[in-house]
Design a protein around this motif. Structure first.
Motif, short mmCIF file in Angstrom:
data_model
loop_
_atom_site.label_atom_id
_atom_site.label_comp_id
_atom_site.label_asym_id
_atom_site.label_seq_id
_atom_site.Cartn_x
_atom_site.Cartn_y
_atom_site.Cartn_z
N VAL A 1 70.93 15.78 31.73
CA VAL A 1 69.94 15.39 32.74
C VAL A 1 70.03 16.41 33.86
CG1 VAL A 1 69.32 13.64 34.46
CG2 VAL A 1 70.01 12.94 32.16
N LYS A 2 68.91 17.00 34.19
CA LYS A 2 68.90 18.07 35.22
C LYS A 2 68.78 17.50 36.64
CE LYS A 2 68.66 21.56 32.28
NZ LYS A 2 69.87 21.64 31.52
N GLU A 3 68.15 16.33 36.77
CA GLU A 3 67.94 15.75 38.10
C GLU A 3 69.25 15.27 38.70
OE1 GLU A 3 66.21 14.72 35.39
OE2 GLU A 3 64.29 15.68 35.81
N ASN A 4 69.26 15.19 40.02
CA ASN A 4 70.42 14.67 40.73
C ASN A 4 70.39 13.15 40.61
OD1 ASN A 4 72.67 14.49 42.37
ND2 ASN A 4 71.47 14.55 44.25
N VAL B 1 81.37 8.57 37.12
CA VAL B 1 81.01 8.17 35.76
C VAL B 1 79.55 8.48 35.49
CG1 VAL B 1 80.71 6.17 34.23
CG2 VAL B 1 82.80 6.41 35.58
N ILE B 2 78.67 8.14 36.44
CA ILE B 2 77.23 8.38 36.27
C ILE B 2 76.95 9.87 36.17
CG2 ILE B 2 75.00 8.20 37.43
CD1 ILE B 2 76.11 5.51 38.59
N LYS B 3 77.54 10.65 37.04
CA LYS B 3 77.31 12.10 37.02
C LYS B 3 77.82 12.72 35.72
CE LYS B 3 76.39 13.15 41.68
NZ LYS B 3 75.01 13.58 41.73
#
Length: 97
Positions: A54-57, A44-46
């Protein structure tokens, strides 16, 4: 929680016919009042991060660290933060920020 999150949670609670404070907000489709798994939370977060580009992991641990950082900067008791994050000492919190 910030004001937008508080408002969203209030709207969610108002939209429900009934609710119990012991109910999970993010419920599994499996069983009655069971939480989603950590893997499902990560999915869900990803997906949400990708949707807003959002580019960051990011992941579930990112949310824990973000909450801890905001709580620390807002002046919450270090003991409360330690207990909530299940840390055994303050050094672990400070290093995480």
């Amino acid at each position: 929680m910030n004001k937008a999150a508080q408002k969203s949670l209030e709207e969610l609670l108002e939209s429900l016919d009934t609710y119990d404070m012991d109910d999970y907000i993010f419920k599994s489709r499996e069983g009655n009042n069971r939480p989603i798994t950590r893997q499902q939370a990560l999915n869900v977060i990803k997906d949400a991060a990708e949707a807003i580009r959002v580019k960051e992991n990011v992941g579930t641990h990112t949310l824990r660290k973000t909450w801890g950082c905001h709580a620390w900067k807002s002046g919450y008791s270090p003991a409360l933060i330690m207990e909530t994050l299940n840390h055994s000492n303050l050094v672990a919190i400070i290093k995480g920020l």
